[in-house]
Design a protein around this motif. Structure first.
Motif, mmCIF file in Angstrom:
data_model
loop_
_atom_site.group_PDB
_atom_site.id
_atom_site.type_symbol
_atom_site.label_atom_id
_atom_site.label_comp_id
_atom_site.label_asym_id
_atom_site.label_seq_id
_atom_site.Cartn_x
_atom_site.Cartn_y
_atom_site.Cartn_z
ATOM 1 N N ARG A 3 0.857 -1.194 0.000
ATOM 2 C CA ARG A 3 0.000 0.000 0.000
ATOM 3 C C ARG A 3 0.894 1.244 0.000
ATOM 4 O O ARG A 3 1.634 1.495 0.958
ATOM 5 C CB ARG A 3 -0.906 0.002 1.228
ATOM 6 N N ILE A 4 0.815 2.009 -1.074
ATOM 7 C CA ILE A 4 1.608 3.227 -1.224
ATOM 8 C C ILE A 4 0.656 4.415 -1.201
ATOM 9 O O ILE A 4 -0.276 4.485 -2.007
ATOM 10 C CB ILE A 4 2.414 3.215 -2.532
ATOM 11 N N VAL A 5 0.871 5.316 -0.271
ATOM 12 C CA VAL A 5 0.059 6.532 -0.183
ATOM 13 C C VAL A 5 0.960 7.715 -0.510
ATOM 14 O O VAL A 5 2.016 7.894 0.102
ATOM 15 C CB VAL A 5 -0.559 6.703 1.220
ATOM 16 N N ILE A 6 0.543 8.501 -1.499
ATOM 17 C CA ILE A 6 1.289 9.687 -1.924
ATOM 18 C C ILE A 6 0.505 10.917 -1.488
ATOM 19 O O ILE A 6 -0.657 11.085 -1.875
ATOM 20 C CB ILE A 6 1.499 9.702 -3.447
ATOM 21 N N VAL A 7 1.132 11.757 -0.688
ATOM 22 C CA VAL A 7 0.487 12.984 -0.223
ATOM 23 C C VAL A 7 0.927 14.121 -1.139
ATOM 24 O O VAL A 7 2.061 14.580 -1.090
ATOM 25 C CB VAL A 7 0.866 13.291 1.238
ATOM 26 N N GLY A 8 0.026 14.561 -1.986
ATOM 27 C CA GLY A 8 0.335 15.627 -2.932
ATOM 28 C C GLY A 8 0.058 15.172 -4.349
ATOM 29 O O GLY A 8 0.591 14.158 -4.812
ATOM 30 N N LEU A 32 -3.465 11.541 -2.517
ATOM 31 C CA LEU A 32 -4.336 12.469 -1.799
ATOM 32 C C LEU A 32 -3.908 13.892 -2.148
ATOM 33 O O LEU A 32 -2.801 14.315 -1.816
ATOM 34 C CB LEU A 32 -4.242 12.232 -0.297
ATOM 35 N N GLY A 33 -4.780 14.613 -2.842
ATOM 36 C CA GLY A 33 -4.464 15.974 -3.260
ATOM 37 C C GLY A 33 -5.375 16.986 -2.595
ATOM 38 O O GLY A 33 -6.601 16.802 -2.554
ATOM 39 N N ALA A 34 -4.792 18.062 -2.098
ATOM 40 C CA ALA A 34 -5.585 19.073 -1.397
ATOM 41 C C ALA A 34 -6.442 19.904 -2.344
ATOM 42 O O ALA A 34 -7.539 20.344 -1.982
ATOM 43 C CB ALA A 34 -4.665 19.988 -0.590
ATOM 44 N N GLU A 35 -5.968 20.134 -3.573
ATOM 45 C CA GLU A 35 -6.750 20.940 -4.515
ATOM 46 C C GLU A 35 -7.929 20.139 -5.049
ATOM 47 O O GLU A 35 -7.918 18.898 -5.047
ATOM 48 C CB GLU A 35 -5.866 21.410 -5.669
ATOM 49 N N ARG A 36 -8.929 20.867 -5.551
ATOM 50 C CA ARG A 36 -10.155 20.228 -6.018
ATOM 51 C C ARG A 36 -10.042 19.719 -7.447
ATOM 52 O O ARG A 36 -10.993 19.141 -7.965
ATOM 53 C CB ARG A 36 -11.326 21.212 -5.918
ATOM 54 N N CYS A 37 -8.911 19.977 -8.091
ATOM 55 C CA CYS A 37 -8.725 19.613 -9.493
ATOM 56 C C CYS A 37 -7.866 18.371 -9.642
ATOM 57 O O CYS A 37 -7.040 18.072 -8.795
ATOM 58 C CB CYS A 37 -8.014 20.749 -10.239
ATOM 59 N N PRO A 38 -8.035 17.646 -10.761
ATOM 60 C CA PRO A 38 -7.040 16.638 -11.117
ATOM 61 C C PRO A 38 -5.682 17.322 -11.347
ATOM 62 O O PRO A 38 -5.588 18.547 -11.434
ATOM 63 C CB PRO A 38 -7.584 16.047 -12.428
ATOM 64 N N VAL A 71 -9.168 13.933 -4.870
ATOM 65 C CA VAL A 71 -8.927 15.363 -4.872
ATOM 66 C C VAL A 71 -9.713 16.010 -3.748
ATOM 67 O O VAL A 71 -10.702 15.469 -3.243
ATOM 68 C CB VAL A 71 -9.316 15.981 -6.238
ATOM 69 N N GLY A 72 -9.264 17.176 -3.318
ATOM 70 C CA GLY A 72 -9.915 17.865 -2.212
ATOM 71 C C GLY A 72 -9.709 17.181 -0.880
ATOM 72 O O GLY A 72 -10.477 17.393 0.062
ATOM 73 N N GLU A 73 -8.668 16.353 -0.762
ATOM 74 C CA GLU A 73 -8.384 15.612 0.471
ATOM 75 C C GLU A 73 -7.037 16.087 1.022
ATOM 76 O O GLU A 73 -5.981 15.624 0.586
ATOM 77 C CB GLU A 73 -8.326 14.103 0.193
ATOM 78 N N SER A 87 -7.191 12.363 6.652
ATOM 79 C CA SER A 87 -7.421 13.478 5.741
ATOM 80 C C SER A 87 -8.483 14.415 6.288
ATOM 81 O O SER A 87 -9.135 14.126 7.299
ATOM 82 C CB SER A 87 -7.845 12.966 4.360
ATOM 83 N N SER A 88 -8.665 15.538 5.608
ATOM 84 C CA SER A 88 -9.608 16.565 6.053
ATOM 85 C C SER A 88 -11.042 16.068 6.078
ATOM 86 O O SER A 88 -11.895 16.632 6.766
ATOM 87 C CB SER A 88 -9.487 17.794 5.149
ATOM 88 N N SER A 89 -11.356 15.010 5.325
ATOM 89 C CA SER A 89 -12.712 14.456 5.329
ATOM 90 C C SER A 89 -12.933 13.505 6.501
ATOM 91 O O SER A 89 -14.042 13.017 6.707
ATOM 92 C CB SER A 89 -12.974 13.702 4.025
#
Length: 552
Positions: A3-8, A32-38, A71-73, A87-89
């Protein structure tokens, strides 16, 4: 399954996810990307402001179906003991390997009115770092709008020229007495200054702001510049708060070794947030180098791969100028120095040479020579006996098609994605007949954008040349068989490694209300910052406080 989790979900995190997914089905990759876009390419944002690209044109090809992108996470907490992130959710994601690709944030000037509470930018202050910033600029821009850009590095100059192209009245303030002083000598700085002023941009060198009030930017000499909008491009600071909160070793960036491993063996870091061998690059291509090395290690495609640093190649992506700086471009004591100046036409060349090889170069107004010298520099090949002919060839009026025809099939056209001329010609022959199609198939042009002019010229040359343009072995394949489908990423694939398939990703939901529609072809000016991996970093990269890109 690992399990690989990439933050950003910036360009570097996206590249790592894509390269790792191509390594096989033994990994479950979550981004996991903080912005709402791909994912999109931040380096191209000035071109969106200028109107030569649309917001959708900056989108990066989606990674394969084995990658889950959320996205948005925004990740809020790292629990090293349980190997999980929150994450923020409120969602919890467990990992075997955690990769921090959190990038950097803009540095805001410490001056009243430019920053408000909690060091947040003032109401009329923006940094060109996200599509949200582009949308904000699009709402505000109008012909004659007085705008001041802070910073005379690559991003500041690209932004100032983009705003001028949209009809704004632009001032540029830079604290040094020369533009791009990290890459250019005084003569080159003077040529660049004249070119910038010729676009109607007012340049203030050797000054910095001390305040902003009532629509006026106040400089340190007391002068006031009418500015309804201030765009900041004076530096970027690594986002290290997650690493700090998790107790990792952090200096300027998150400290990593040659395997991009932090002080926790289960956590890696790449891109703008990482610091390797005392250097935090703040540029796109070193992050790509790091992502490629880490993907090779995670997938075991190259179990002993190591990141040894990157050597910078800088291109200014701006209209009406072609500027390239290679390696240690300001070397003061080269074994040999070749210079040529034509200030009336705004051209200048400076080559630093050791043992018949280019160790550094500054080239303004010499696009063909820059392409040739870039190839020699990348490969470490010797210069011809008389290097002047490389520069003098610019004045012969030779056709670009002839130049492309003479380019070796193995020549790398897109350094960001290692796409060769052979791969591009092969893609064209199987149906990718314009720049967007070539980019979709090979991913050339989806990095810094510096090869956009070459891609456009290549398409025109191929249209004229027809079947005669086929690279050696392309029509029948390398071993006499049928021609192979071009590699989507333009990079080598390990034996037995499966191809990945792109998946549909919805368009960015951030509105670009005032952003102009795309015009084809993409800008032909060269772009961004590239690097050659495997070399020691130049001395200039030891001053990360002046980096203004912050794109990873």
């Amino acid at each position: 399954m690992s399990r690989i989790v990439i933050v950003g979900n910036g360009p570097v995190g996206h590249r790592l996810a894509d390269r790792t997914a191509r390594g096989g089905e033994h990994h479950r990759v979550t981004v996991l990307g903080a912005e709402r876009c791909p994912a999109y390419n931040r380096v191209l944002l000035p071109s969106v402001v200028a109107g030569t690209l649309s917001g959708d044109d900056t989108r990066l090809p989606p990674p394969g179906p084995a990658v889950v992108v959320r996205v948005g996470e925004r990740v809020t907490d790292v629990d090293r003991d349980r190997r999980r992130v929150r994450s923020s959710s409120g969602a919890i994601h467990h990992y075997d390997v955690l990769v921090l690709a959190t990038g950097a944030r803009p540095v805001w000037p410490e001056a009243p009115g430019l920053t408000g509470p909690s060091d947040q930018p003032g109401a009329a202050v923006v940094a060109l770092r996200t599509l949200d910033d582009v949308e904000y600029l699009g709402r505000r821009l109008r012909t004659g709008l007085p705008v001041t850009v802070l910073g005379g590095g690559t991003l500041g100059l690209e932004t100032a020229r983009a705003l001028a192209a949209r009809g704004a009245r632009v001032d540029l303030v830079h604290r040094s007495r020369s533009l791009m002083e990290r890459q250019l000598d005084d003569v080159a700085g003077a040529v660049l200054l004249a070119s910038t002023r010729a676009l109607g941009i007012t340049v203030h060198l050797g000054h910095q702001p001390v305040g902003y009030r009532d629509g006026h930017l106040v400089l340190d000499d007391g002068r006031e510049i009418h500015s309804e909008l201030v765009v900041v491009a004076v530096g970027a600071s690594p986002r290290t708060e997650l690493a700090t909160g998790a107790g990792l070793v952090v200096r300027r960036g998150v400290v990593v070794d040659d395997t991009l491993t932090t002080s926790d063996p289960h956590i890696r870091a790449v891109g703008d947030c990482a610091e390797h061998d005392g250097v935090q690059y703040g540029l796109l291509a070193p992050g790509f180098d790091q992502a490629d090395v880490l993907a090779s290690l995670l997938t075991r495609a190259a179990p002993v791969a190591a990141y040894r640093g990157s050597s910078a190649v800088t291109r200014l992506k701006a209209r009406d100028i072609d500027l390239t700086a290679l390696g240690d471009s300001r070397a003061s004591e080269p074994a040999d120095l070749v210079t040529m100046a034509d200030q009336r036409r705004g051209r200048y060349a400076r080559l630093a040479v050791r043992d018949d090889r280019v160790t550094g170069a500054i080239l303004i107004g010499f696009p063909r020579a820059a392409a040739t010298l870039g190839q020699l520099y990348d490969r470490g090949d010797p210069l011809p006996d008389d290097p002047f002919h490389l520069l003098l060839g610019e004045t012969t009026g030779g056709a670009q098609g002839q130049e492309l025809a003479e380019l070796p099939d193995t020549a790398v056209v897109c350094r960001c994605n290692a796409v060769s001329k052979r791969a591009l010609v092969t893609a064209w022959r199987v149906g990718a007949r314009d720049v967007p199609a070539l980019s979709r198939v090979t991913r050339a042009g989806t990095g810094c954008g510096g090869c956009a002019a070459t891609l456009t010229g290549l398409c025109r040359w191929l249209e004229r040349a027809g079947p005669a343009a086929a690279p050696a072995g392309a029509a029948e394949g390398e071993n006499g068989g049928a021609a192979a489908e071009p590699e989507p990423a333009g990079t080598a694939r390990a034996p037995g490694q499966p191809e990945s398939r792109d998946q549909d990703v919805p368009s960015c939901q951030v509105p670009l209300a005032a952003a102009p529609a795309a015009r084809r072809p993409p800008p032909a000016s060269g772009a961004g910052d590239l690097v050659r991996a495997g070399a020691a970093p130049p001395a200039s990269t030891a001053r990360p406080d002046l980096d203004e890109e912050g794109v990873a």
